[in-house]
Every structure is written in structure tokens, then in C-alpha cells.
Design a protein around this motif. Structure first.
Motif, short mmCIF file in Angstrom:
data_model
loop_
_atom_site.label_atom_id
_atom_site.label_comp_id
_atom_site.label_asym_id
_atom_site.label_seq_id
_atom_site.Cartn_x
_atom_site.Cartn_y
_atom_site.Cartn_z
N MET A 1 16.37 -4.54 -11.95
CA MET A 1 15.80 -5.40 -12.95
C MET A 1 14.40 -4.88 -13.30
O MET A 1 13.63 -4.50 -12.40
CB MET A 1 15.73 -6.81 -12.41
CG MET A 1 15.23 -7.81 -13.37
SD MET A 1 15.39 -9.38 -12.53
CE MET A 1 15.17 -10.52 -13.75
N HIS A 3 10.80 -5.47 -15.84
CA HIS A 3 10.02 -6.41 -16.65
C HIS A 3 9.24 -5.60 -17.68
O HIS A 3 8.54 -4.65 -17.33
CB HIS A 3 9.05 -7.19 -15.76
CG HIS A 3 8.10 -8.05 -16.54
ND1 HIS A 3 8.48 -9.26 -17.06
CD2 HIS A 3 6.81 -7.86 -16.90
CE1 HIS A 3 7.44 -9.77 -17.71
NE2 HIS A 3 6.43 -8.95 -17.62
N ASP A 5 6.50 -5.71 -21.04
CA ASP A 5 5.46 -6.52 -21.64
C ASP A 5 4.77 -5.70 -22.72
O ASP A 5 4.63 -4.48 -22.60
CB ASP A 5 4.45 -6.94 -20.57
CG ASP A 5 3.50 -8.01 -21.06
OD1 ASP A 5 3.87 -8.76 -21.98
OD2 ASP A 5 2.39 -8.10 -20.52
N VAL A 56 6.11 -1.36 -18.57
CA VAL A 56 7.39 -1.66 -17.93
C VAL A 56 7.20 -1.53 -16.42
O VAL A 56 6.64 -0.55 -15.94
CB VAL A 56 8.49 -0.70 -18.42
CG1 VAL A 56 9.80 -0.98 -17.72
CG2 VAL A 56 8.65 -0.80 -19.92
N ASP A 58 9.31 -1.82 -12.68
CA ASP A 58 10.58 -1.93 -11.97
C ASP A 58 10.42 -2.96 -10.84
O ASP A 58 9.47 -2.90 -10.07
CB ASP A 58 10.99 -0.57 -11.41
CG ASP A 58 12.31 -0.63 -10.67
OD1 ASP A 58 13.21 -1.35 -11.14
OD2 ASP A 58 12.44 0.07 -9.65
N ASP A 59 11.35 -3.90 -10.78
CA ASP A 59 11.25 -5.00 -9.82
C ASP A 59 11.41 -4.54 -8.37
O ASP A 59 10.69 -5.00 -7.48
CB ASP A 59 12.31 -6.06 -10.14
CG ASP A 59 12.16 -7.29 -9.31
OD1 ASP A 59 11.01 -7.70 -9.09
OD2 ASP A 59 13.17 -7.86 -8.88
#
Length: 66
Positions: A1, A3, A5, A56, A58-59
Motif C-alpha cells: 500500500m 500513500h 500526496d 509518495v 510506501d507503507d
């Protein structure tokens, strides 16, 4: 997943903006526009513009790219 922004940032003219140097900031803004041959509005004032910063993360691994 992952994220993602996006952040919208205003460009700062050469020599600093009006918050840093007061009313002289308008002279710096015009000087930047002359140097970069940038656009002007219909009254002849310099347009500096904005930039968009995309980030970006990475989770799992916490690797970030901007």
C-alpha cells in the motif's frame, strides 16, 4: 500500500518575498520576472506562479519519493 500526496507551493522571488523584506518584495518579484522572462498580468504586474510537489510513501518499507 502506498500513500500519495500533492502540495501546492508558491514560488519565492529572488531576494525574498514581501513578508521578509516588506514592500520592496514587489521590486524583487519584478526583477525575477525580468530575469526569467516570465508572464505579466493585464496591469503589467509580474506573475511568479506556483509549483506542485508530489510525494509518495510506501507503507511497508517507509521509502519516500518526492
Amino acid at each position: 500500500m502506498i500513500h500519495g500526496d500533492v502540495k501546492k507551493l508558491g514560488k519565492v522571488p529572488d531576494g525574498g518575498g514581501w513578508r521578509y523584506v516588506g514592500r520592496q518584495g514587489e521590486k524583487n518579484r519584478s526583477a525575477t520576472t525580468v530575469r526569467t522572462k516570465g508572464p505579466r498580468n493585464k496591469r503589467g504586474h509580474a506573475l511568479i506562479g506556483t509549483c506542485y510537489l508530489h510525494t509518495v510513501i510506501d507503507d511497508y518499507s517507509r521509502v519516500a519519493c518526492s
